[in-house]
Design a protein around this motif. Structure first.
Motif, PDB file in Angstrom:
ATOM      1  N   LEU A  76      12.453  40.670 101.555  1.00  0.00           N
ATOM      2  CA  LEU A  76      13.814  41.012 101.169  1.00  0.00           C
ATOM      3  C   LEU A  76      14.037  40.804  99.677  1.00  0.00           C
ATOM      4  N   SER A  77      13.355  39.789  99.145  1.00  0.00           N
ATOM      5  CA  SER A  77      13.470  39.481  97.728  1.00  0.00           C
ATOM      6  C   SER A  77      12.264  38.662  97.304  1.00  0.00           C
ATOM      7  N   ALA A  78      11.706  39.019  96.189  1.00  0.00           N
ATOM      8  CA  ALA A  78      10.661  38.210  95.562  1.00  0.00           C
ATOM      9  C   ALA A  78      10.962  38.194  94.075  1.00  0.00           C
ATOM     10  N   ILE A  79      10.972  37.013  93.514  1.00  0.00           N
ATOM     11  CA  ILE A  79      11.257  36.868  92.088  1.00  0.00           C
ATOM     12  C   ILE A  79      10.352  35.771  91.547  1.00  0.00           C
ATOM     13  N   GLY A  80       9.856  35.983  90.351  1.00  0.00           N
ATOM     14  CA  GLY A  80       8.956  34.985  89.807  1.00  0.00           C
ATOM     15  C   GLY A  80       8.604  35.226  88.363  1.00  0.00           C
ATOM     16  N   ASP A  81       7.606  34.461  87.916  1.00  0.00           N
ATOM     17  CA  ASP A  81       7.139  34.610  86.547  1.00  0.00           C
ATOM     18  C   ASP A  81       5.633  34.444  86.488  1.00  0.00           C
ATOM     19  N   ILE A  82       5.101  34.869  85.357  1.00  0.00           N
ATOM     20  CA  ILE A  82       3.677  34.722  85.070  1.00  0.00           C
ATOM     21  C   ILE A  82       3.571  34.004  83.738  1.00  0.00           C
ATOM     22  N   ALA A  83       2.750  32.981  83.694  1.00  0.00           N
ATOM     23  CA  ALA A  83       2.472  32.244  82.461  1.00  0.00           C
ATOM     24  C   ALA A  83       0.973  31.973  82.441  1.00  0.00           C
ATOM     25  N   VAL A  84       0.503  31.329  81.392  1.00  0.00           N
ATOM     26  CA  VAL A  84      -0.907  30.942  81.290  1.00  0.00           C
ATOM     27  C   VAL A  84      -1.024  29.500  81.760  1.00  0.00           C
ATOM     28  N   GLY A  85      -1.958  29.252  82.670  1.00  0.00           N
ATOM     29  CA  GLY A  85      -2.165  27.907  83.197  1.00  0.00           C
ATOM     30  C   GLY A  85      -3.083  27.082  82.320  1.00  0.00           C
ATOM     31  N   ASP A  86      -3.296  25.845  82.700  1.00  0.00           N
ATOM     32  CA  ASP A  86      -4.175  24.938  81.959  1.00  0.00           C
ATOM     33  C   ASP A  86      -5.595  25.487  81.827  1.00  0.00           C
ATOM     34  N   ASP A  87      -5.996  26.342  82.765  1.00  0.00           N
ATOM     35  CA  ASP A  87      -7.345  26.915  82.737  1.00  0.00           C
ATOM     36  C   ASP A  87      -7.442  28.165  81.873  1.00  0.00           C
ATOM     37  N   GLY A  88      -6.322  28.551  81.237  1.00  0.00           N
ATOM     38  CA  GLY A  88      -6.319  29.729  80.374  1.00  0.00           C
ATOM     39  C   GLY A  88      -6.139  31.039  81.116  1.00  0.00           C
ATOM     40  N   LYS A  89      -5.941  30.968  82.424  1.00  0.00           N
ATOM     41  CA  LYS A  89      -5.771  32.168  83.236  1.00  0.00           C
ATOM     42  C   LYS A  89      -4.323  32.312  83.683  1.00  0.00           C
ATOM     43  N   ALA A  90      -4.005  33.499  84.180  1.00  0.00           N
ATOM     44  CA  ALA A  90      -2.652  33.774  84.662  1.00  0.00           C
ATOM     45  C   ALA A  90      -2.270  32.815  85.784  1.00  0.00           C
ATOM     46  N   SER A  91      -1.051  32.305  85.701  1.00  0.00           N
ATOM     47  CA  SER A  91      -0.507  31.403  86.707  1.00  0.00           C
ATOM     48  C   SER A  91       0.797  32.004  87.217  1.00  0.00           C
ATOM     49  N   LEU A  92       0.802  32.412  88.492  1.00  0.00           N
ATOM     50  CA  LEU A  92       1.994  33.000  89.105  1.00  0.00           C
ATOM     51  C   LEU A  92       2.857  31.932  89.753  1.00  0.00           C
ATOM     52  N   HIS A  93       4.149  32.130  89.684  1.00  0.00           N
ATOM     53  CA  HIS A  93       5.120  31.279  90.378  1.00  0.00           C
ATOM     54  C   HIS A  93       6.132  32.243  90.981  1.00  0.00           C
ATOM     55  N   VAL A  94       6.054  32.427  92.298  1.00  0.00           N
ATOM     56  CA  VAL A  94       6.869  33.446  92.966  1.00  0.00           C
ATOM     57  C   VAL A  94       7.601  32.818  94.153  1.00  0.00           C
ATOM     58  N   HIS A  95       8.900  33.061  94.228  1.00  0.00           N
ATOM     59  CA  HIS A  95       9.708  32.662  95.380  1.00  0.00           C
ATOM     60  C   HIS A  95      10.025  33.919  96.182  1.00  0.00           C
ATOM     61  N   VAL A  96      10.007  33.796  97.513  1.00  0.00           N
ATOM     62  CA  VAL A  96      10.302  34.937  98.374  1.00  0.00           C
ATOM     63  C   VAL A  96      11.317  34.561  99.445  1.00  0.00           C
ATOM     64  N   VAL A  97      12.055  35.574  99.876  1.00  0.00           N
ATOM     65  CA  VAL A  97      12.879  35.491 101.079  1.00  0.00           C
ATOM     66  C   VAL A  97      12.335  36.571 101.998  1.00  0.00           C
ATOM     67  N   LEU A  98      11.906  36.148 103.193  1.00  0.00           N
ATOM     68  CA  LEU A  98      11.313  37.054 104.156  1.00  0.00           C
ATOM     69  C   LEU A  98      12.249  37.238 105.339  1.00  0.00           C
TER      70      LEU A  98
END
Length: 150
Positions: A76-98
């Motif tokens: 129904l809804s997914a919202i989040g962000d992408i940043a760089v993690g401690d390992d230098g790779k993409a780190s996703l943070h996504v919240h969802v309502v199912l």
């Protein structure tokens, strides 16, 4: 997964990623972000999963309590962000309502979601760099604005 850049103005790009049945959303989006070199972005999505796992963060245990959704559900809804993690790779943070068949919902941090039939994701990235830094006192990684400056 299919993707396309749909806008690229004033240092910002907007992309759409269309995930197909059988793809695991979190893994596929992380790979996409790494392959595209995305270092700072927001995302929104709608679609459906054949099954999913969401998490509720337990501060006492410093870990996510997994909530399994073992049935077809609407994103129904997914919202989040992408940043760089401690390992230098993409780190996703996504919240969802199912949304479930009976009209009830489940929600939390997206840990895993097997797409069926599709997940339509809009990703808006910027030329800035966001850095997600592990916070040992909390047990999670949070965006650290001071570490993310270009």
């Amino acid at each position: 997964m299919k993707s396309a850049k749909i806008s690229g103005e004033a240092g910002s790009e907007t992309r759409v990623a269309i995930l197909e049945s059988g793809e695991e959303a979190f893994t596929t989006l992380t790979k996409f972000a790494n392959d595209a070199g995305i270092t700072a972005a927001s995302l929104t999505a709608i679609g459906a999963f054949e099954r999913a796992t969401v998490g509720w963060f337990d501060f006492e245990k410093k870990t996510y309590k997994k909530i399994e959704v073992a049935e077809q559900c609407e994103v129904l809804s997914a919202i989040g962000d992408i940043a760089v993690g401690d390992d230098g790779k993409a780190s996703l943070h996504v919240h969802v309502v199912l949304g479930l068949a009976d009209g009830s919902t489940r929600g939390g941090h997206l840990l895993e979601g097997k797409v069926r039939p599709t997940l339509e994701v809009v990703i808006t990235d910027t030329p800035a760099h966001l850095r997600r830094k592990k916070k040992p006192d909390l047990g999670i990684a949070l965006i650290d604005i001071a570490k993310g400056k270009t």
